[in-house]
Structures are given as C-alpha cells and as structure tokens.
Motif scaffolding. Structure first.
Motif, short mmCIF file in Angstrom:
data_model
loop_
_atom_site.label_atom_id
_atom_site.label_comp_id
_atom_site.label_asym_id
_atom_site.label_seq_id
_atom_site.Cartn_x
_atom_site.Cartn_y
_atom_site.Cartn_z
N MET A 228 2.23 4.83 12.52
CA MET A 228 2.05 5.98 13.40
C MET A 228 1.15 7.05 12.79
SD MET A 228 3.83 4.89 15.87
CE MET A 228 3.86 6.33 16.94
N ARG A 229 1.02 7.04 11.46
CA ARG A 229 0.31 8.13 10.80
C ARG A 229 -0.93 7.61 10.06
NH1 ARG A 229 4.13 12.45 8.04
NH2 ARG A 229 2.30 13.69 8.56
N GLU A 230 -1.92 8.49 9.92
CA GLU A 230 -3.24 8.08 9.46
C GLU A 230 -3.24 7.54 8.04
OE1 GLU A 230 -7.02 7.48 10.92
OE2 GLU A 230 -5.31 8.34 11.95
N ARG A 231 -2.57 8.22 7.10
CA ARG A 231 -2.57 7.77 5.72
C ARG A 231 -1.87 6.42 5.57
NH1 ARG A 231 -3.79 11.13 1.39
NH2 ARG A 231 -4.39 13.25 1.94
N THR A 232 -0.82 6.22 6.33
CA THR A 232 -0.14 4.92 6.30
C THR A 232 -1.08 3.83 6.76
OG1 THR A 232 1.84 6.13 7.01
CG2 THR A 232 1.99 3.73 6.93
N ARG A 233 -1.77 4.07 7.83
CA ARG A 233 -2.71 3.08 8.37
C ARG A 233 -3.80 2.75 7.35
NH1 ARG A 233 -7.42 2.81 11.22
NH2 ARG A 233 -7.77 5.02 10.91
N GLN A 234 -4.33 3.78 6.69
CA GLN A 234 -5.39 3.55 5.70
C GLN A 234 -4.87 2.72 4.53
OE1 GLN A 234 -6.68 7.52 4.76
NE2 GLN A 234 -7.73 7.81 6.70
N PHE A 235 -3.65 3.01 4.10
CA PHE A 235 -3.09 2.28 2.96
C PHE A 235 -2.79 0.83 3.33
CE2 PHE A 235 0.56 0.76 0.51
CZ PHE A 235 0.09 0.94 -0.78
N ILE A 236 -2.12 0.63 4.47
CA ILE A 236 -1.71 -0.71 4.86
C ILE A 236 -2.93 -1.61 5.06
CG2 ILE A 236 -0.66 -2.05 6.73
CD1 ILE A 236 1.35 -0.64 4.87
N ARG A 237 -3.96 -1.07 5.63
CA ARG A 237 -5.14 -1.89 5.91
C ARG A 237 -6.15 -1.88 4.76
NH1 ARG A 237 -5.73 -0.33 12.39
NH2 ARG A 237 -3.61 -1.03 12.92
N ARG A 238 -5.72 -1.28 3.64
CA ARG A 238 -6.55 -1.24 2.42
C ARG A 238 -7.94 -0.69 2.72
NH1 ARG A 238 -2.96 -5.36 1.63
NH2 ARG A 238 -2.09 -5.58 -0.45
N LEU A 239 -7.96 0.44 3.39
CA LEU A 239 -9.22 1.04 3.79
C LEU A 239 -9.77 1.94 2.68
CD1 LEU A 239 -8.31 2.05 7.46
CD2 LEU A 239 -9.51 0.01 6.69
N LYS A 240 -11.06 1.89 2.50
CA LYS A 240 -11.77 2.84 1.65
C LYS A 240 -12.26 3.96 2.56
CE LYS A 240 -11.31 -0.18 -1.67
NZ LYS A 240 -10.30 0.00 -2.73
N VAL A 241 -12.03 5.19 2.14
CA VAL A 241 -12.23 6.30 3.07
C VAL A 241 -13.23 7.31 2.51
CG1 VAL A 241 -11.09 8.14 4.36
CG2 VAL A 241 -9.88 6.00 3.92
N PHE A 242 -14.19 7.67 3.36
CA PHE A 242 -15.15 8.74 3.06
C PHE A 242 -14.86 9.87 4.04
CE2 PHE A 242 -19.21 10.78 4.21
CZ PHE A 242 -19.62 11.26 2.97
#
Length: 360
Positions: A228-242
């Motif tokens: 439901m939350r943005e940081r969780t999504r980024q972590f779970i999907r192993r996203l690199k973020v700019f």
C-alpha cells in the motif's frame, strides 16, 4: 501475546527505533523485512531486553518487561533467540552446548538435559554431530545446533536475528528448512530476514520496517503482491530510485540531468532506456509542465528502475493542479513520447496531480 507500545531506542548518533507499535498474537509467525540499518535487529534485542528501550512499553502475556522492577529474567525465559553468528561455546561439544543452559537455568538433571538435547539434535538432523566441537561443523550445521539450543529451553517465543546472513549461500537452505518446520509447531516466531521468498512462504504476517517504525504491516499476499505504501513497493520490487525536488524559478536542468546520469552509471541502466527516460523528462518537464507553474511551485520527480526486468517508471507529483502536459506538446513530441513509453496515466487526487509513466 506481545504488545509493543511507542517503542523508541536512541543511541548517541542514531535513533533506529522512533515509534514502534504492534500487537502479536500467540502462534503468529512474523517476518521482519526492510533495508539495512532500519532497526530490525535492535527491535528484536529490545523485545528480549538485550537492549534497554529509551521509551515505550513491551508486554509479554500482559506482563511489562520494561516497567521498573520487572522480573526480566523470568519473563525473558519465555523467549529464545537465534543470532546471526551462532554464539556457540567453542570449548564444548555440540551436545554440551545444548545441555548447559538446561542444567544451569532450568535445573534439569544431566540425563534429562542430555536426552532432551539428543531429541532436538535428531530433529535438526545433527544427532551424528553430538560429540563434535563447533569448529568441526559447517556454518549451516552450527546454526542448526544454535536453533536446537534455543528450543531446549522450551520457549513460547523464538526470535531469529538474520539466521542465514553469516552463511554461505549453499548452506542457507538447510537452516531455512528447519525454521520452516518449526513454523508449523505453534510457536510464536519473529524472524528478521532478507530471504524474501522464505518470508512470503512461511509468515502469517510481514512487518516492513523503515524510518524507525513498522512502516507497513500486512499479510504476505498484501505486502508482496500489492503493497500500500511507496517505500514498501520500492523495497519489495528491488527498485533503484532517483528522486529530485524541482522548484519553478530555481530549476537547474543541466545539474539535474548530470545527477541522473550519475545514477544511470551507478546502476548500469540500458542506453536505450536511458534515452527514452531522458526524452520524456525533457519534453514533459521543461517544455510542457514547468511553464504551467507559478514561481515557487514545486514538483517531485522520481525515476524507479527495476534491475529484475530492466523497466523504468517515472512519477511526477505536485500539490498544484495543472493541465495534462501531453495536451501542450506538439504532434511530433506526442508521437515520440508514445514511442518511448508503454503507459501514461495522469490523475488529480484531492487537488494534487500525479503522472505515472512506464518507460520502454
């Protein structure tokens, strides 16, 4: 069974736990995931009072383990903990390692302790190593022995602090297999782990920890399938973020793109994908979007890159409602943006505008 209320832990230079709250039922298996340095191990160490919380309250079966005068050893006896680095006594055999606390703390006879230890060594597949010293075992075998030692104390709660992080990858499976079998025995278990598939398979709930709190709490299906939350999504999907914040009237596009290209080099992003991201940012932001905004208005630009599927997503947010920037592009720019992207979505929610673009 466990109540955690406003738990805070402060060290001189860092505050790993800011305000942790949770209710944990008997028999639940909870995996605790999140980036390194977000207080996961500190959280476990506060639960069994290896660390003294700075603020907050922890109750085990209604008894406070943080109240002044609390009988911490008695309450703690309900808990067992399995550490990253085994913590076996090097001068004792494996069976003696498992016997010692039973004799000293539970006052079992040596025969009772030995029988219990051998039963548990059979359970974790190490009966033939009972008379070996720890140095004669592999890392995976040492960790299984450490689990047997913990179970010998008949805990109601077992805490696992990254039980596979010190292991060679070839040994991880044997330890996870033992923990998986324990999860079916009705024990209450909290497991700090980086093994995402294991966490998804074994857990009744997942705690995602970030920013000093339990940032998101849910069933494995929710956390891994639809966070439901943005940081969780980024972590779970192993996203690199700019991420960049852009202020109208104070925009340095050259500096912004230089920082973006540093991000590109660091993450070795495909050149075609980079070209498409670059084009979309330049056309939408500089040509179509920024001219709509008054001086001082802010935009949040996020580029998320997935190394798993080599896809990128651009997210643009603003508190200011504005027209769809695509409508302000000429036909050639529109066509080029269509060729560079798989999907484009703009929404106005509560007076805020959000554009999400999946780049090819």
């Amino acid at each position: 069974m466990i109540s955690i209320r406003h738990l805070k832990k402060v060290y001189p230079n860092v505050t790993p736990l800011l305000d942790v709250n949770a209710e944990i039922g008997r028999g639940e298996v909870i995996s605790i995931i999140g980036p390194s340095g977000t207080g996961k191990s500190t959280f476990l160490r506060c639960l069994n009072r290896l660390e003294k919380p700075t603020e907050g309250e922890i109750l085990i079966d209604g008894q406070s383990i943080t109240a002044p005068g609390a009988n911490v050893p008695k309450i703690r006896r309900k808990m067992g903990m399995v550490f990253q680095n085994f913590n076996l006594f090097d001068h004792l055999t494996i069976v003696e390692n498992i016997m010692i606390a039973q004799v000293d703390l539970l006052h079992r006879s040596r025969k009772e302790a030995y029988d219990k230890s051998m039963q548990l060594l059979h359970r974790v597949g190490l009966a033939d190593k009972a008379l070996n010293l720890p140095r004669e075992l592999s890392g995976g075998q040492k960790q299984r022995a450490a689990i047997a030692r913990t179970l010998a104390m008949d805990p109601e709660i077992v805490l696992f602090d990254e039980p596979t992080s010190a292991l060679d990858p070839t040994m991880v499976g044997e330890v996870l297999s033992v923990i998986r079998s324990l999860s079916k025995q009705g024990l209450t278990m909290l497991i700090v782990t980086h093994e995402m598939k294991f966490a998804r398979d074994i857990s009744s709930r997942i705690f995602y920890m970030d920013e000093g709190v339990i940032y998101e709490d849910g069933a494995p299906e929710q956390i891994f399938g639809n966070p439901m939350r943005e940081r969780t999504r980024q972590f779970i999907r192993r996203l690199k973020v700019f991420e960049e914040k852009i202020v109208q009237g104070n925009v340095d596009f050259v500096g912004l793109m230089n920082r973006f290209f540093v991000f590109v080099e660091k993450n070795q992003i495909d050149r075609t994908l980079v070209r498409n991201i670059n084009f979309v940012i330049e056309e939408l932001l500089s040509q179509a979007l920024m001219p709509q905004l008054s001086p001082g208005a802010e935009l949040e630009l996020t580029v998320e890159y997935s190394s798993e599927n080599q896809r990128a997503e651009i997210l643009i947010k603003s508190k200011v409602a504005f027209e769809n920037p695509l409508d302000r592009c000429d036909k050639i720019s529109k066509k080029l943006i269509e060729l560079a992207t798989e999907s484009y979505d703009i929404r106005n929610l509560d007076g805020k505008t959000q554009i999400r673009i999946l780049v090819k």
